[in-house]
Enzyme design. Structure first.
Site, mmCIF file in Angstrom:
data_model
loop_
_atom_site.group_PDB
_atom_site.id
_atom_site.type_symbol
_atom_site.label_atom_id
_atom_site.label_comp_id
_atom_site.label_asym_id
_atom_site.label_seq_id
_atom_site.Cartn_x
_atom_site.Cartn_y
_atom_site.Cartn_z
ATOM 1 C CG HIS A 1 3.695 20.551 -16.803
ATOM 2 N ND1 HIS A 1 4.078 21.860 -17.025
ATOM 3 C CD2 HIS A 1 2.548 20.618 -16.067
ATOM 4 C CE1 HIS A 1 3.200 22.667 -16.453
ATOM 5 N NE2 HIS A 1 2.266 21.946 -15.867
ATOM 6 C CG ASP B 1 4.890 30.772 -18.865
ATOM 7 O OD1 ASP B 1 4.206 29.797 -18.461
ATOM 8 O OD2 ASP B 1 4.458 31.939 -18.877
ATOM 9 C CD1 TRP C 1 3.780 23.406 -27.548
ATOM 10 C CD2 TRP C 1 3.181 21.485 -26.539
ATOM 11 N NE1 TRP C 1 4.289 22.363 -28.288
ATOM 12 C CE2 TRP C 1 3.938 21.180 -27.697
ATOM 13 C CE3 TRP C 1 2.705 20.445 -25.750
ATOM 14 C CZ2 TRP C 1 4.227 19.864 -28.077
ATOM 15 C CZ3 TRP C 1 2.988 19.130 -26.130
ATOM 16 C CH2 TRP C 1 3.742 18.862 -27.288
ATOM 17 N N GLY D 1 1.282 24.589 -20.460
ATOM 18 C CA GLY D 1 -0.166 24.377 -20.362
ATOM 19 C C GLY D 1 -0.854 24.750 -21.673
ATOM 20 C CD GLU E 1 5.133 32.955 -6.074
ATOM 21 O OE1 GLU E 1 5.928 32.505 -6.933
ATOM 22 O OE2 GLU E 1 5.514 33.557 -5.045
ATOM 23 C CG ASN E 2 4.457 27.054 -10.246
ATOM 24 O OD1 ASN E 2 5.584 26.880 -10.707
ATOM 25 N ND2 ASN E 2 3.618 27.925 -10.794
HETATM 26 C C1 FPP Z 1 5.058 26.841 -16.862
HETATM 27 O O1 FPP Z 1 4.128 26.512 -17.839
HETATM 28 C C2 FPP Z 1 5.829 25.690 -16.503
HETATM 29 C C3 FPP Z 1 5.899 25.129 -15.261
HETATM 30 C C4 FPP Z 1 5.187 25.626 -14.084
HETATM 31 C C5 FPP Z 1 6.691 23.940 -15.024
HETATM 32 C C6 FPP Z 1 8.024 23.914 -15.688
HETATM 33 C C7 FPP Z 1 8.407 22.528 -15.781
HETATM 34 C C8 FPP Z 1 8.947 21.946 -16.867
HETATM 35 C C9 FPP Z 1 9.352 22.608 -18.101
HETATM 36 C C10 FPP Z 1 9.139 20.538 -16.884
HETATM 37 C C11 FPP Z 1 10.166 19.918 -16.104
HETATM 38 C C12 FPP Z 1 11.432 20.547 -15.853
HETATM 39 C C13 FPP Z 1 12.409 19.852 -15.277
HETATM 40 C C14 FPP Z 1 13.657 20.468 -14.862
HETATM 41 C C15 FPP Z 1 12.239 18.435 -15.017
HETATM 42 P P1 FPP Z 1 2.603 26.786 -17.515
HETATM 43 O O2 FPP Z 1 2.023 25.541 -16.983
HETATM 44 O O3 FPP Z 1 2.480 27.968 -16.624
HETATM 45 O O4 FPP Z 1 2.048 27.093 -18.936
HETATM 46 P P2 FPP Z 1 0.834 28.063 -19.261
HETATM 47 O O5 FPP Z 1 1.269 29.438 -18.882
HETATM 48 O O6 FPP Z 1 0.659 27.886 -20.738
HETATM 49 O O7 FPP Z 1 -0.346 27.575 -18.482
#
Ligand code: FPP
Length: 252
Positions: free
Chosen positions: A47, A30, A35, A33, A77-78
């Site tokens: 990402h 997590d 970052w 976003g 949920e994404n």
């Molecule tokens: C959560 O961060 C992350 C995700 C929903 C996507 C996870 C995907 C990756 C790390 C990249 C790819 C992985 C592979 C296996 C190819 P967020 O967007 O919820 O961050 P935030 O909470 O700061 O908004």
């Protein structure tokens, strides 16, 4: 902070740990976003940076004694995110699976996917299937990627399959116990996670491995996923080794 020289980085930057560490580590990656936002960039930039961290973490597993690594890439949920973000993530997964993960396959990593494939596009599913087949002979790190995964959805799908077996007369309802359901879960070939890590400072499990993590140890750390390193994973594994796991019993 560490007093154990085994957890200090080696020349390669990869830490190592003896036998007391977790055998199965699951990670909620997590903070991508935030970052990106901190750098004034779009969420997808985060990402992409997050995807780049996966390789170092996977490659550090053998040295840390981690046999199984399960990562949460996309939840059920994404889909509620903007269409741009969802499409960008799907395109990232396609590219990542065909290039980056195919490279991991040459390093004796066995890749599996968990989650509901029905809602994923056919091209992506084909790449997932292909990688699973290509790596099925590997016996190094077992990397499981949760993609369109939700713990409740997994239990619901498992229950549906179980009910079908009951209806077909292949399973007696009286024989159902807590050993039965896990055989129907997506994770049926995996051991339960010993350690679940969530990055980015949020202390919740967000529908990840609900059944499987009943006795897992949890680490909620502030690091945003794109900043997470093998060295930090080594520290968490070492801390795990110092924890006392009782599984509901008492120690004398
Ligand atoms: C959560 O961060 C992350 C995700 C929903 C996507 C996870 C995907 C990756 C790390 C990249 C790819 C992985 C592979 C296996 C190819 P967020 O967007 O919820 O961050 P935030 O909470 O700061 O908004």
């Amino acid at each position: 902070m560490s007093s154990n020289p085994d957890t200090e980085p080696h020349e390669s930057g990869t830490p190592s740990l003896g036998g007391a560490g977790p055998r199965h580590v699951a990670i909620i990656m997590d903070g991508n976003g935030r970052w990106a936002q901190a750098r004034g960039r779009p969420r997808l930039f985060g990402h992409h940076a997050g995807a780049k961290r996966v390789r170092e973490v996977v490659e550090s597993c053998p040295g840390l004694g981690i046999d199984y690594l399960t990562i949460f890439a996309f939840s059920t949920e994404n889909w509620k995110r903007t269409q741009t973000e969802v499409a960008g993530l799907m395109s990232l997964f396609r590219r990542y699976i065909s290039k980056e993960m195919a490279a991991l396959a040459t390093k004796n990593v066995r890749v599996r996917f968990i989650g509901d494939r029905l809602r994923l596009d056919a091209k992506l599913v084909k790449l997932m299937d292909k990688l699973e087949v290509e790596t099925e002979g590997n016996d190094g790190t077992h990397l499981t990627v949760a993609l369109n995964y939700g713990g409740r959805d997994e239990v619901a799908r498992a229950t549906k399959r179980l009910a079908r077996d009951v209806a077909a007369g292949q399973l007696n309802p009286e024989d159902i116990d807590e050993e039965t359901l896990p055989r129907y879960l997506d994770t049926h070939v995996l051991p339960d996670p010993d350690l679940v890590i969530r990055t980015s400072g949020e202390a919740r499990i967000s529908n990840f491995l609900l059944w499987q993590s009943a006795y897992s140890e949890y680490e909620f750390i502030d690091t945003l996923w794109p900043d997470f390193t093998a060295v930090e994973l080594g520290r968490l594994c070492e801390r795990f080794g110092r924890r006392e796991r009782r599984f509901g019993t008492v120690t004398t």
